[in-house]
Design an enzyme around this catalytic site. Structure first.
Site, PDB file in Angstrom:
ATOM      1  N   ARG A 162       0.899  -1.162  -0.196  1.00 40.19           N
ATOM      2  CA  ARG A 162      -0.136  -0.239  -0.170  1.00 40.19           C
ATOM      3  C   ARG A 162       0.849   1.278  -0.023  1.00 40.19           C
ATOM      4  NH1 ARG A 162       2.471   1.630   3.684  1.00 40.19           N
ATOM      5  NH2 ARG A 162       0.930   3.359   3.716  1.00 40.19           N
ATOM      6  N   GLY A 163       0.228   2.323  -0.069  1.00 42.85           N
ATOM      7  CA  GLY A 163       1.120   3.584  -0.308  1.00 42.85           C
ATOM      8  C   GLY A 163       0.970   4.039  -1.841  1.00 42.85           C
ATOM      9  N   ALA A 164       0.532   5.154  -2.129  1.00 37.55           N
ATOM     10  CA  ALA A 164       0.289   5.471  -3.659  1.00 37.55           C
ATOM     11  C   ALA A 164       1.614   4.975  -4.359  1.00 37.55           C
ATOM     12  CB  ALA A 164      -0.095   6.627  -3.639  1.00 37.55           C
ATOM     13  N   ARG A 169      -7.179   0.291  -6.572  1.00 38.69           N
ATOM     14  CA  ARG A 169      -7.306   1.296  -5.570  1.00 38.69           C
ATOM     15  C   ARG A 169      -7.357   2.684  -6.386  1.00 38.69           C
ATOM     16  NH1 ARG A 169      -4.510   0.682  -0.376  1.00 38.69           N
ATOM     17  NH2 ARG A 169      -5.799   2.112  -0.017  1.00 38.69           N
ATOM     18  N   GLN A 208      -1.775   1.953   9.679  1.00 43.15           N
ATOM     19  CA  GLN A 208      -0.538   1.902   9.200  1.00 43.15           C
ATOM     20  C   GLN A 208       0.599   2.856  10.228  1.00 43.15           C
ATOM     21  OE1 GLN A 208      -3.619   2.752   7.720  1.00 43.15           O
ATOM     22  NE2 GLN A 208      -3.550   2.244   5.544  1.00 43.15           N
ATOM     23  N   ASP A 256      -2.293  10.687  -1.978  1.00 42.63           N
ATOM     24  CA  ASP A 256      -2.791   9.791  -2.791  1.00 42.63           C
ATOM     25  C   ASP A 256      -2.658  10.367  -4.292  1.00 42.63           C
ATOM     26  OD1 ASP A 256      -2.487   8.072  -0.311  1.00 42.63           O
ATOM     27  OD2 ASP A 256      -3.374   6.600  -2.095  1.00 42.63           O
ATOM     28  N   ASN A 265      -5.636  12.263   0.881  1.00 43.13           N
ATOM     29  CA  ASN A 265      -4.740  11.403   1.708  1.00 43.13           C
ATOM     30  C   ASN A 265      -5.504  10.693   2.476  1.00 43.13           C
ATOM     31  OD1 ASN A 265      -1.930  10.654   2.362  1.00 43.13           O
ATOM     32  ND2 ASN A 265      -2.043  11.667   3.923  1.00 43.13           N
ATOM     33  N   LYS A 266      -4.818   9.824   3.236  1.00 41.33           N
ATOM     34  CA  LYS A 266      -5.574   8.988   4.218  1.00 41.33           C
ATOM     35  C   LYS A 266      -6.245   9.717   5.132  1.00 41.33           C
ATOM     36  CE  LYS A 266      -4.966   5.394   4.655  1.00 41.33           C
ATOM     37  NZ  LYS A 266      -6.011   4.730   3.886  1.00 41.33           N
TER      38      LYS A 266
HETATM   39  O1  MRU Z   1      -4.521   3.051   2.384  1.00 46.97           O
HETATM   40  P1  MRU Z   1      -2.874   3.321   2.075  1.00 46.97           P
HETATM   41  O2  MRU Z   1      -2.012   2.643   3.123  1.00 46.97           O
HETATM   42  O3  MRU Z   1      -2.446   2.854   0.854  1.00 46.97           O
HETATM   43  O4  MRU Z   1      -2.601   5.102   2.190  1.00 46.97           O
HETATM   44  C1  MRU Z   1      -1.604   5.519   2.230  1.00 46.97           C
HETATM   45  C2  MRU Z   1      -1.528   6.916   2.331  1.00 46.97           C
HETATM   46  O5  MRU Z   1      -2.556   7.709   2.386  1.00 46.97           O
HETATM   47  C3  MRU Z   1      -0.286   7.692   2.173  1.00 46.97           C
HETATM   48  O6  MRU Z   1      -0.294   8.830   2.859  1.00 46.97           O
HETATM   49  C4  MRU Z   1      -0.032   7.982   0.726  1.00 46.97           C
HETATM   50  O7  MRU Z   1      -0.203   6.815  -0.095  1.00 46.97           O
HETATM   51  C5  MRU Z   1       1.427   8.427   0.482  1.00 46.97           C
HETATM   52  S1  MRU Z   1       2.488   6.966   0.504  1.00 46.97           S
HETATM   53  C6  MRU Z   1       3.973   7.984   0.268  1.00 46.97           C
END
Ligand code: MRU
Length: 327
Positions: A46-48, A80, A178, A219, A229-230
């Protein structure tokens, strides 16, 4: 050793299963695009930026095995919807295929460029971090969320390595944790002082003057600088504004979707109710209670002090400055 979320092995992809962290480090062996898509959707990765890199290798595996490229893309992009890096990476792979370029080379470039962008953002971001700083961060934006080093957490890494006195407040980041599971794990490995807090602790810490700056990832960022973002990021930005705390977003240019202006146009991923009603596999809400689980929110540009990219720092955050920086 440096933390890595995935390793390309020439004919398969090794993926550190982030669902098992911090208890155990289990590597998954992915051999086709269906397995890659399942791993992205299921949050093994996970993480964009990491999603983008892994999807590029997934595309390579699918096309290389003779699958219809359009179908391979369709499967991967349905995983996603908010993470723009996913679409950025698939666009690049599709273009490489159309132009008859080597797909493996393209996927490797996407990975390498992301790593380099993170290192660069670390340097730019570090110019905004005081010699002694209490930094609050949300979710996980470290090596686990990227090709390595990290975005917001990459700035923390660079600041610490440059000799600054850093303490990190780690939002646990409900419901997927996370922060508690991944960011704390990375900071501990790196020996960076940190303290875990519940998401709802952040506001009161700001009121007490315990937060010097906030660093988060993204994201998807629109042309006017609105940031998805999250979930919980928007609330933090409002609290930061009220308490006069600088609020920084750290993201590579591959996270910018310049085809849309406003954050309202960003597709927001909705995930299962079960992820909200359970914690660590244990039920924490009655089965019959409905739950609303959106994985992301949108922070308007007005709430953001600056966006740190590998091409420079955007501040104030306006459409003109976004376009100027990225061009
Ligand atoms: O649901 P996730 O864990 O994929 O969400 C991740 C985030 O919101 C991060 O802040 C974002 O993807 C940037 S990661 C460098």
């Amino acid at each position: 050793m440096e933390v890595r979320a995935f390793l390309w092995r020439g004919d398969h992809l090794l993926l550190l299963d982030q669902r098992r962290l911090p208890e155990e480090e289990v590597w998954l062996e992915l051999r086709d695009h269906l397995q890659v898509a399942e791993a992205i959707k299921g949050m093994a990765v996970r993480g964009a930026p990491a999603i983008g890199c892994v999807a590029a290798y997934g595309y390579l595996l699918g096309v290389r095995s003779g699958q219809d490229p359009k179908e391979v893309r369709r499967v991967l992009e349905r995983t996603r919807p908010t993470a723009y890096n996913l679409f950025y990476a698939l666009d690049r792979m599709e273009k490489a295929l159309l132009e008859g370029r080597d797909l493996e080379e393209e996927a490797r470039s996407i990975e390498r460029e992301d790593y380099e962008a993170n290192v660069r953002m670390g340097e730019f971001g570090n110019t905004l971090v005081p010699q002694k700083a209490k930094i609050l961060t949300h979710c996980n934006t470290g090596a686990l969320a990227t090709a390595g080093w990290g975005t917001a957490l990459g700035v923390v890494r660079t600041a610490k390595r440059s000799g600054k006195e850093i303490h990190v407040w780690v939002d646990e980041t409900r419901p997927y944790l996370q922060g508690a599971r991944l960011t704390a794990w990375e900071l501990l490995k790196e020996g960076i002082p940190h303290t875990l807090i519940t998401d709802s602790t952040a506001g009161f810490l700001m009121r007490r003057g315990e937060v010097d700056l906030i660093l988060v990832g993204a994201d998807r960022i629109t042309a006017r600088g609105d940031v998805a973002n999250k979930i919980g990021t928007y609330s933090l930005s409002v609290l930061a504004k009220v308490h006069g705390v600088p609020f920084y977003v750290v993201a590579p240019s591959s996270t910018f979707d310049l085809s849309i202006r406003s954050g309202e146009e960003i597709p927001i991923e909705e995930r299962s109710e079960e992820e909200l009603k359970t914690c660590g596999g244990k039920r924490i809400a009655p089965e019959g209670t409905p739950a609303y689980h959106i994985a992301f929110d949108v922070t308007p540009a007005e709430n953001i002090t600056a966006i740190i990219t590998e091409k420079g720092i955007i501040s104030p955050v306006t459409e003109e400055n976004v376009r100027k920086c990225l061009s």
